[in-house]
Enzyme design. Structure first.
Site, PDB file in Angstrom:
ATOM      1  N   ASN A   1       0.847  -1.192   0.000  1.00 42.07           N
ATOM      2  CA  ASN A   1       0.000   0.000   0.000  1.00 42.07           C
ATOM      3  C   ASN A   1       0.881   1.239   0.000  1.00 42.07           C
ATOM      4  O   ASN A   1       2.008   1.205   0.500  1.00 42.07           O
ATOM      5  CB  ASN A   1      -0.853   0.004   1.276  1.00 42.07           C
ATOM      6  CG  ASN A   1      -1.729   1.237   1.399  1.00 42.07           C
ATOM      7  OD1 ASN A   1      -2.423   1.631   0.448  1.00 42.07           O
ATOM      8  ND2 ASN A   1      -1.708   1.881   2.561  1.00 42.07           N
TER       9      ASN A   1
ATOM     10  N   HIS B   1       0.898   5.212   1.364  1.00 44.77           N
ATOM     11  CA  HIS B   1       0.212   6.123   2.285  1.00 44.77           C
ATOM     12  C   HIS B   1       0.838   7.511   2.154  1.00 44.77           C
ATOM     13  O   HIS B   1       2.068   7.628   2.112  1.00 44.77           O
ATOM     14  CB  HIS B   1       0.334   5.609   3.725  1.00 44.77           C
ATOM     15  CG  HIS B   1      -0.471   6.418   4.684  1.00 44.77           C
ATOM     16  ND1 HIS B   1      -1.843   6.315   4.776  1.00 44.77           N
ATOM     17  CD2 HIS B   1      -0.111   7.377   5.556  1.00 44.77           C
ATOM     18  CE1 HIS B   1      -2.288   7.173   5.683  1.00 44.77           C
ATOM     19  NE2 HIS B   1      -1.258   7.829   6.175  1.00 44.77           N
TER      20      HIS B   1
ATOM     21  N   SER C   1       4.874   6.819   2.410  1.00 46.68           N
ATOM     22  CA  SER C   1       5.300   5.527   2.968  1.00 46.68           C
ATOM     23  C   SER C   1       4.706   4.427   2.102  1.00 46.68           C
ATOM     24  O   SER C   1       3.509   4.441   1.798  1.00 46.68           O
ATOM     25  CB  SER C   1       4.773   5.349   4.395  1.00 46.68           C
ATOM     26  OG  SER C   1       5.220   6.395   5.233  1.00 46.68           O
TER      27      SER C   1
ATOM     28  N   ASP D   1      -2.760   0.857   7.682  1.00 43.22           N
ATOM     29  CA  ASP D   1      -1.443   1.520   7.645  1.00 43.22           C
ATOM     30  C   ASP D   1      -0.434   0.976   8.646  1.00 43.22           C
ATOM     31  O   ASP D   1       0.405   1.721   9.141  1.00 43.22           O
ATOM     32  CB  ASP D   1      -1.608   3.044   7.883  1.00 43.22           C
ATOM     33  CG  ASP D   1      -2.653   3.650   6.968  1.00 43.22           C
ATOM     34  OD1 ASP D   1      -2.678   3.266   5.796  1.00 43.22           O
ATOM     35  OD2 ASP D   1      -3.438   4.487   7.433  1.00 43.22           O
TER      36      ASP D   1
HETATM   37  C1  GAR Z   1      -2.663   8.925  -2.786  1.00 46.93           C
HETATM   38  O1  GAR Z   1      -2.067  10.112  -2.331  1.00 46.93           O
HETATM   39  C2  GAR Z   1      -2.435   7.793  -1.796  1.00 46.93           C
HETATM   40  O2  GAR Z   1      -1.233   7.915  -1.101  1.00 46.93           O
HETATM   41  C3  GAR Z   1      -3.598   7.993  -0.855  1.00 46.93           C
HETATM   42  O3  GAR Z   1      -4.679   8.302  -1.681  1.00 46.93           O
HETATM   43  C4  GAR Z   1      -4.182   9.068  -2.797  1.00 46.93           C
HETATM   44  C5  GAR Z   1      -4.798   8.504  -4.037  1.00 46.93           C
HETATM   45  O4  GAR Z   1      -4.530   9.359  -5.121  1.00 46.93           O
HETATM   46  N1  GAR Z   1      -3.851   6.797  -0.090  1.00 46.93           N
HETATM   47  C6  GAR Z   1      -4.335   6.846   1.146  1.00 46.93           C
HETATM   48  O5  GAR Z   1      -4.625   7.893   1.698  1.00 46.93           O
HETATM   49  C7  GAR Z   1      -4.479   5.498   1.819  1.00 46.93           C
HETATM   50  N2  GAR Z   1      -4.605   5.632   3.225  1.00 46.93           N
HETATM   51  P1  GAR Z   1      -4.840   8.874  -6.592  1.00 46.93           P
HETATM   52  O6  GAR Z   1      -6.236   8.244  -6.566  1.00 46.93           O
HETATM   53  O7  GAR Z   1      -4.809  10.102  -7.440  1.00 46.93           O
HETATM   54  O8  GAR Z   1      -3.809   7.869  -6.974  1.00 46.93           O
END
Ligand code: GAR
Length: 200
Positions: free
Chosen positions: A110, A112, A144, A153
């Site tokens: 994943n 984060h 991360s 997470d």
């Molecule tokens: C990303 O920034 C990812 O790190 C985050 O969601 C966003 C998705 O962006 N993930 C989380 O927050 C998970 N806890 P995207 O849909 O444009 O790729």
């Protein structure tokens, strides 16, 4: 980077819930390198932009509901048939089921948008994370990448990268800096994991 020209092409499956800019970046990265391919993008959100992006890039786009992921084995069976080398959560907002983790040990990762263990856990996703970081007047943030377990997470860390928060940065500025780090590093970390055993 794959070291051998004979390296077999690896298969990636992506899970995402929303926009999907990381998913698109990963699909395009591996189209360029040719070392792996994204076989499918799964989303729990029927209207998520990520499904449209996958479709437009000729990648199988699949929607599933809670029943298919948690109560029945529908998603598990699809994954078993696809035999992915890596399952990548890129903005996926549901807890990943134990039964799938059990079938794919050390194969689910994943990303984060913060420097875990800070700013992780339930409700800490996307803009919520950047807002909290701004409120706490942090001077740096980052990304991360970690193995997934059945808690939000908390799996073993694989990679982190940081970026500075400048005075005057707004939530959107932090989000943009973090996304930049994600686009630069996520595909490379995926590639390293996919070919790690061959480099050993
Ligand atoms: C990303 O920034 C990812 O790190 C985050 O969601 C966003 C998705 O962006 N993930 C989380 O927050 C998970 N806890 P995207 O849909 O444009 O790729």
């Amino acid at each position: 980077m794959p070291t051998s020209q004979n390296s077999e092409k690896k298969n990636i499956v992506i899970f995402a819930s929303g926009n999907g800019s990381n998913a698109e970046n990963i699909i395009k990265y591996f189209r360029n390198t040719g070392s792996a391919r994204v076989m499918a993008v799964f989303s729990n959100n029927r209207t998520a932009k990520v499904l449209r992006r996958a479709h437009d890039l000729d990648v199988k786009a699949l929607h599933f509901d809670r029943e298919a992921l948690y109560d029945s084995d529908d998603v598990l069976h699809l994954l078993k048939d696809m035999k992915p080398d890596l399952i990548v959560l890129a903005g996926f907002l549901w807890i990943f089921p134990k039964k799938i983790l059990k079938c794919f040990p050390n194969k689910v990762i994943n990303i984060h948008p913060a420097l875990l263990p800070k700013y992780g856990g339930k409700g800490m996703y996307g803009m919520n994370v950047h807002k909290a970081i701004l409120e706490q007047k942090e001077i740096k943030t980052g990304i991360s990448i970690h193995f997934v377990n059945d808690k939000y997470d908390e799996g073993e860390l694989i990679f982190q990268a940081t970026t500075e928060i400048e005075p005057g940065d707004k939530v959107e500025d932090i989000a943009a800096k973090v996304h930049e780090l994600e686009y630069e590093h996520f595909p490379k970390v995926i590639e390293k994991l996919l070919f790690a055993s061959e480099d050993a």
